[in-house]
Design a protein around this motif. Structure first.
Motif, PDB file in Angstrom:
ATOM      1  N   TYR A   1       1.084  -1.134   0.063  1.00  0.00           N
ATOM      2  CA  TYR A   1       0.021   0.091   0.005  1.00  0.00           C
ATOM      3  C   TYR A   1       0.922   1.021  -0.080  1.00  0.00           C
ATOM      4  O   TYR A   1       1.674   1.402   0.941  1.00  0.00           O
ATOM      5  CB  TYR A   1      -0.854   0.033   1.081  1.00  0.00           C
ATOM      6  CG  TYR A   1      -1.980  -1.091   1.364  1.00  0.00           C
ATOM      7  CD1 TYR A   1      -2.880  -1.139   0.300  1.00  0.00           C
ATOM      8  CD2 TYR A   1      -2.183  -1.754   2.283  1.00  0.00           C
ATOM      9  CE1 TYR A   1      -3.896  -2.171   0.179  1.00  0.00           C
ATOM     10  CE2 TYR A   1      -3.126  -2.971   2.336  1.00  0.00           C
ATOM     11  CZ  TYR A   1      -3.981  -2.987   1.412  1.00  0.00           C
ATOM     12  OH  TYR A   1      -5.025  -3.888   1.209  1.00  0.00           O
TER      13      TYR A   1
ATOM     14  N   ARG B   1       4.567   1.038   1.704  1.00  0.00           N
ATOM     15  CA  ARG B   1       4.526   0.063   2.776  1.00  0.00           C
ATOM     16  C   ARG B   1       4.357  -1.438   2.047  1.00  0.00           C
ATOM     17  O   ARG B   1       3.182  -1.672   1.572  1.00  0.00           O
ATOM     18  CB  ARG B   1       3.360   0.369   3.693  1.00  0.00           C
ATOM     19  CG  ARG B   1       3.576   0.284   5.328  1.00  0.00           C
ATOM     20  CD  ARG B   1       2.482   0.636   6.226  1.00  0.00           C
ATOM     21  NE  ARG B   1       2.401  -0.320   6.976  1.00  0.00           N
ATOM     22  CZ  ARG B   1       1.160  -0.559   7.439  1.00  0.00           C
ATOM     23  NH1 ARG B   1       0.293  -0.128   7.436  1.00  0.00           N
ATOM     24  NH2 ARG B   1       0.983  -1.643   8.316  1.00  0.00           N
TER      25      ARG B   1
ATOM     26  N   ILE C   1       3.143  -4.948   2.728  1.00  0.00           N
ATOM     27  CA  ILE C   1       2.031  -5.529   3.767  1.00  0.00           C
ATOM     28  C   ILE C   1       2.389  -7.275   3.470  1.00  0.00           C
ATOM     29  O   ILE C   1       2.344  -7.878   4.427  1.00  0.00           O
ATOM     30  CB  ILE C   1       0.804  -5.398   3.277  1.00  0.00           C
ATOM     31  CG1 ILE C   1       0.435  -3.863   3.268  1.00  0.00           C
ATOM     32  CG2 ILE C   1      -0.196  -6.105   4.394  1.00  0.00           C
ATOM     33  CD1 ILE C   1       0.611  -3.218   4.653  1.00  0.00           C
TER      34      ILE C   1
ATOM     35  N   ASN D   1      -4.149  -8.512  14.373  1.00  0.00           N
ATOM     36  CA  ASN D   1      -4.683  -7.188  13.677  1.00  0.00           C
ATOM     37  C   ASN D   1      -3.991  -6.708  12.669  1.00  0.00           C
ATOM     38  O   ASN D   1      -2.807  -6.289  13.114  1.00  0.00           O
ATOM     39  CB  ASN D   1      -5.246  -6.140  14.803  1.00  0.00           C
ATOM     40  CG  ASN D   1      -6.627  -6.967  15.499  1.00  0.00           C
ATOM     41  OD1 ASN D   1      -6.465  -7.010  16.661  1.00  0.00           O
ATOM     42  ND2 ASN D   1      -7.481  -7.259  14.421  1.00  0.00           N
ATOM     43  N   GLY D   2      -4.205  -6.488  11.459  1.00  0.00           N
ATOM     44  CA  GLY D   2      -3.373  -5.673  10.452  1.00  0.00           C
ATOM     45  C   GLY D   2      -2.106  -6.339   9.966  1.00  0.00           C
ATOM     46  O   GLY D   2      -1.492  -6.043   9.354  1.00  0.00           O
ATOM     47  N   ALA D   3      -2.316  -7.684  10.206  1.00  0.00           N
ATOM     48  CA  ALA D   3      -1.041  -8.598   9.675  1.00  0.00           C
ATOM     49  C   ALA D   3      -1.175  -8.827   8.125  1.00  0.00           C
ATOM     50  O   ALA D   3      -0.132  -8.937   7.528  1.00  0.00           O
ATOM     51  CB  ALA D   3      -1.084 -10.171  10.291  1.00  0.00           C
ATOM     52  N   GLY D   4      -2.520  -8.600   7.502  1.00  0.00           N
ATOM     53  CA  GLY D   4      -2.764  -8.443   6.064  1.00  0.00           C
ATOM     54  C   GLY D   4      -3.456  -9.909   5.642  1.00  0.00           C
ATOM     55  O   GLY D   4      -3.520 -10.248   4.489  1.00  0.00           O
ATOM     56  N   LYS D   5      -4.390 -10.334   6.453  1.00  0.00           N
ATOM     57  CA  LYS D   5      -5.268 -11.506   6.148  1.00  0.00           C
ATOM     58  C   LYS D   5      -6.266 -10.907   5.128  1.00  0.00           C
ATOM     59  O   LYS D   5      -6.422 -11.654   4.036  1.00  0.00           O
ATOM     60  CB  LYS D   5      -5.890 -11.938   7.231  1.00  0.00           C
ATOM     61  CG  LYS D   5      -5.103 -12.334   8.147  1.00  0.00           C
ATOM     62  CD  LYS D   5      -5.627 -12.835   9.758  1.00  0.00           C
ATOM     63  CE  LYS D   5      -6.707 -11.792  10.423  1.00  0.00           C
ATOM     64  NZ  LYS D   5      -5.756 -10.647  10.988  1.00  0.00           N
ATOM     65  N   THR D   6      -6.909  -9.763   5.232  1.00  0.00           N
ATOM     66  CA  THR D   6      -7.970  -9.121   4.423  1.00  0.00           C
ATOM     67  C   THR D   6      -7.215  -8.895   3.008  1.00  0.00           C
ATOM     68  O   THR D   6      -7.595  -9.385   2.133  1.00  0.00           O
ATOM     69  CB  THR D   6      -8.589  -8.092   4.877  1.00  0.00           C
ATOM     70  OG1 THR D   6      -9.354  -8.507   5.977  1.00  0.00           O
ATOM     71  CG2 THR D   6      -9.527  -7.342   3.704  1.00  0.00           C
ATOM     72  N   THR D   7      -6.051  -8.340   3.252  1.00  0.00           N
ATOM     73  CA  THR D   7      -5.236  -8.093   1.892  1.00  0.00           C
ATOM     74  C   THR D   7      -4.993  -9.302   1.133  1.00  0.00           C
ATOM     75  O   THR D   7      -5.140  -9.276  -0.084  1.00  0.00           O
ATOM     76  CB  THR D   7      -3.960  -7.461   2.271  1.00  0.00           C
ATOM     77  OG1 THR D   7      -4.279  -6.216   3.118  1.00  0.00           O
ATOM     78  CG2 THR D   7      -3.143  -6.962   1.191  1.00  0.00           C
TER      79      THR D   7
ATOM     80  N   GLU E   1     -13.465 -13.272   8.149  1.00  0.00           N
ATOM     81  CA  GLU E   1     -14.093 -12.999   9.579  1.00  0.00           C
ATOM     82  C   GLU E   1     -15.408 -13.026   9.315  1.00  0.00           C
ATOM     83  O   GLU E   1     -16.156 -12.574   9.693  1.00  0.00           O
ATOM     84  CB  GLU E   1     -13.732 -11.877  10.108  1.00  0.00           C
ATOM     85  CG  GLU E   1     -12.265 -11.767  10.305  1.00  0.00           C
ATOM     86  CD  GLU E   1     -11.696 -10.438  11.015  1.00  0.00           C
ATOM     87  OE1 GLU E   1     -12.537  -9.996  12.049  1.00  0.00           O
ATOM     88  OE2 GLU E   1     -10.650  -9.818  10.805  1.00  0.00           O
TER      89      GLU E   1
ATOM     90  N   HIS F   1     -10.036 -14.871  13.938  1.00  0.00           N
ATOM     91  CA  HIS F   1      -9.254 -14.741  15.112  1.00  0.00           C
ATOM     92  C   HIS F   1      -9.875 -15.877  16.086  1.00  0.00           C
ATOM     93  O   HIS F   1      -9.175 -15.661  17.284  1.00  0.00           O
ATOM     94  CB  HIS F   1      -9.783 -13.229  15.692  1.00  0.00           C
ATOM     95  CG  HIS F   1      -9.305 -12.109  15.134  1.00  0.00           C
ATOM     96  ND1 HIS F   1      -7.968 -11.698  14.992  1.00  0.00           N
ATOM     97  CD2 HIS F   1      -9.630 -11.259  14.063  1.00  0.00           C
ATOM     98  CE1 HIS F   1      -7.513 -10.697  14.186  1.00  0.00           C
ATOM     99  NE2 HIS F   1      -8.773 -10.354  13.654  1.00  0.00           N
TER     100      HIS F   1
HETATM  101  P1  ATP Z   1      -7.619  -7.445  11.072  1.00  0.00           P
HETATM  102  O1  ATP Z   1      -7.278  -8.678  11.658  1.00  0.00           O
HETATM  103  O2  ATP Z   1      -7.547  -6.359  12.040  1.00  0.00           O
HETATM  104  O3  ATP Z   1      -8.829  -7.462  10.171  1.00  0.00           O
HETATM  105  P2  ATP Z   1      -5.896  -7.993   8.637  1.00  0.00           P
HETATM  106  O4  ATP Z   1      -5.094  -8.975   9.093  1.00  0.00           O
HETATM  107  O5  ATP Z   1      -7.011  -8.329   7.865  1.00  0.00           O
HETATM  108  O6  ATP Z   1      -6.387  -7.178   9.991  1.00  0.00           O
HETATM  109  P3  ATP Z   1      -5.542  -5.860   6.508  1.00  0.00           P
HETATM  110  O7  ATP Z   1      -6.848  -5.283   6.732  1.00  0.00           O
HETATM  111  O8  ATP Z   1      -5.142  -6.735   5.297  1.00  0.00           O
HETATM  112  O9  ATP Z   1      -5.120  -6.747   7.873  1.00  0.00           O
HETATM  113  O10 ATP Z   1      -4.737  -4.612   6.722  1.00  0.00           O
HETATM  114  C1  ATP Z   1      -3.063  -4.751   6.733  1.00  0.00           C
HETATM  115  C2  ATP Z   1      -2.509  -3.332   7.003  1.00  0.00           C
HETATM  116  O11 ATP Z   1      -2.753  -2.733   5.820  1.00  0.00           O
HETATM  117  C3  ATP Z   1      -2.929  -2.795   8.044  1.00  0.00           C
HETATM  118  O12 ATP Z   1      -1.735  -2.171   8.780  1.00  0.00           O
HETATM  119  C4  ATP Z   1      -3.919  -1.957   7.458  1.00  0.00           C
HETATM  120  O13 ATP Z   1      -3.913  -0.642   8.108  1.00  0.00           O
HETATM  121  C5  ATP Z   1      -3.183  -1.551   5.913  1.00  0.00           C
HETATM  122  N1  ATP Z   1      -4.336  -1.302   5.126  1.00  0.00           N
HETATM  123  C6  ATP Z   1      -5.474  -1.975   4.553  1.00  0.00           C
HETATM  124  N2  ATP Z   1      -6.022  -1.547   3.750  1.00  0.00           N
HETATM  125  C7  ATP Z   1      -5.439  -0.532   3.186  1.00  0.00           C
HETATM  126  C8  ATP Z   1      -5.648   0.767   2.236  1.00  0.00           C
HETATM  127  N3  ATP Z   1      -6.634   0.448   1.389  1.00  0.00           N
HETATM  128  N4  ATP Z   1      -4.686   1.505   2.335  1.00  0.00           N
HETATM  129  C9  ATP Z   1      -3.646   1.568   2.864  1.00  0.00           C
HETATM  130  N5  ATP Z   1      -3.360   0.718   3.924  1.00  0.00           N
HETATM  131  C10 ATP Z   1      -4.291  -0.343   4.111  1.00  0.00           C
END
Ligand code: ATP
Length: 249
Positions: free
Chosen positions: A28, A31, A33, A53-59, A177, A209
């Motif tokens: 992103y 950064r 991810i 949280n924020g590890a990148g699962k959704t990404t 989730e 989680h």
């Molecule tokens: P959670 O368990 O909290 O849902 P996650 O493991 O699914 O978190 P992601 O949502 O993939 O994590 O986010 C990974 C990182 O990327 C986080 O630090 C988030 O703030 C950042 N991030 C997510 N989407 C964007 C975006 N569109 N632009 C910039 N940064 C982003």
């Protein structure tokens, strides 16, 4: 020679994995991810994607879906790009990504899962509705099909999202989730439903989680920390080990 539908999916998977991600990097802005992630998913696997949280699962899920393009590396779904294979992927987003206040019935909401198959300018055919009602039935919400989505409980909404994902007859199901706002008995019955879908040959990747239910129901646990820093059969791990792994992040 004649094959059943499931065995032909499994036979073709011997040559072509459902998901093959190789050295994938996602940024992103500046950064990073996801950093050099490799992942392979076969039909019938029910994989829990865990991580802080924020590890990148959704990404990662959105990258497998083709909604995010990797900065380098490759992702293939059944040997094709995620965009080309989009009809083969069912995606259940986090519940707040769906507009529940929209005055739409369950069956019409599920039909939106076939938008890609139908296109914008064709009316739904009988076959489209057959797929919709099969997905509704498979998700256990036949009795709700004429209700307005906004009237439903958290667990019922989760089943609507599942039916919507199943309406395109996918080979791969990505769940982000899926237990937010769902009580424990409903979570168990949803897990049993996902397990039986995996037994029918679907590959499932679910971010969660809930470590205990991941270990109880999933076949494999993948832990995201930049790449897949953890990748093991569920039966080889304990809840304590998983929590320890998370704390090390
Ligand atoms: P959670 O368990 O909290 O849902 P996650 O493991 O699914 O978190 P992601 O949502 O993939 O994590 O986010 C990974 C990182 O990327 C986080 O630090 C988030 O703030 C950042 N991030 C997510 N989407 C964007 C975006 N569109 N632009 C910039 N940064 C982003």
């Amino acid at each position: 020679m004649r094959y059943s539908f499931t065995s032909s999916i499994q036979d073709s998977a011997v040559q072509t994995p459902l998901v093959l991600a190789q050295d994938v990097r996602v940024h992103y802005g500046h950064r990073e991810i996801i950093s050099g992630l490799d992942m392979k998913v076969s039909p019938g696997e029910f994989i829990a994607l865990v991580g802080a949280n924020g590890a990148g699962k959704t990404t990662l899920l959105r990258t497998l879906m083709g909604l995010i393009s990797p900065s380098s590396g490759t992702v293939s779904i059944l040997g094709r790009s995620p965009i080309a294979a989009r009809e083969k992927i069912g995606y259940v987003p986090q519940k707040h990504y769906f507009e529940w206040s929209f005055p739409i019935t369950v069956k019409d909401a599920v039909l939106t899962g076939r938008t890609r198959a139908i296109g914008w300018f064709r009316r739904p055919s009988t076959d489209d509705w057959v797929s919709v009602f099969r997905a509704i039935e498979r998700s256990g919400i036949t009795h709700l099909q004429d209700r307005v989505v906004g009237e439903l409980s958290g667990g019922q909404r989760q089943r609507v999202l599942l039916a919507r994902a199943l309406a395109s007859d996918p080979s791969l199901l990505l769940l982000d989730e899926p237990f937010t706002g769902v009580d424990a008995p409903t979570q168990d019955s949803l897990n049993e439903l996902y397990t039986s879908l995996a037994e029918e040959g679907l590959g499932i990747v679910m971010s969660t989680h809930d470590m205990l239910s991941a270990l109880t129901h999933c076949s494999r646990i993948c832990g995201v920390r930049g790449n897949l820093a953890l990748d093991a059969p569920a039966h080889q791990l304990s809840v304590e080990e998983l929590h320890r792994w998370l704390r090390e992040a």
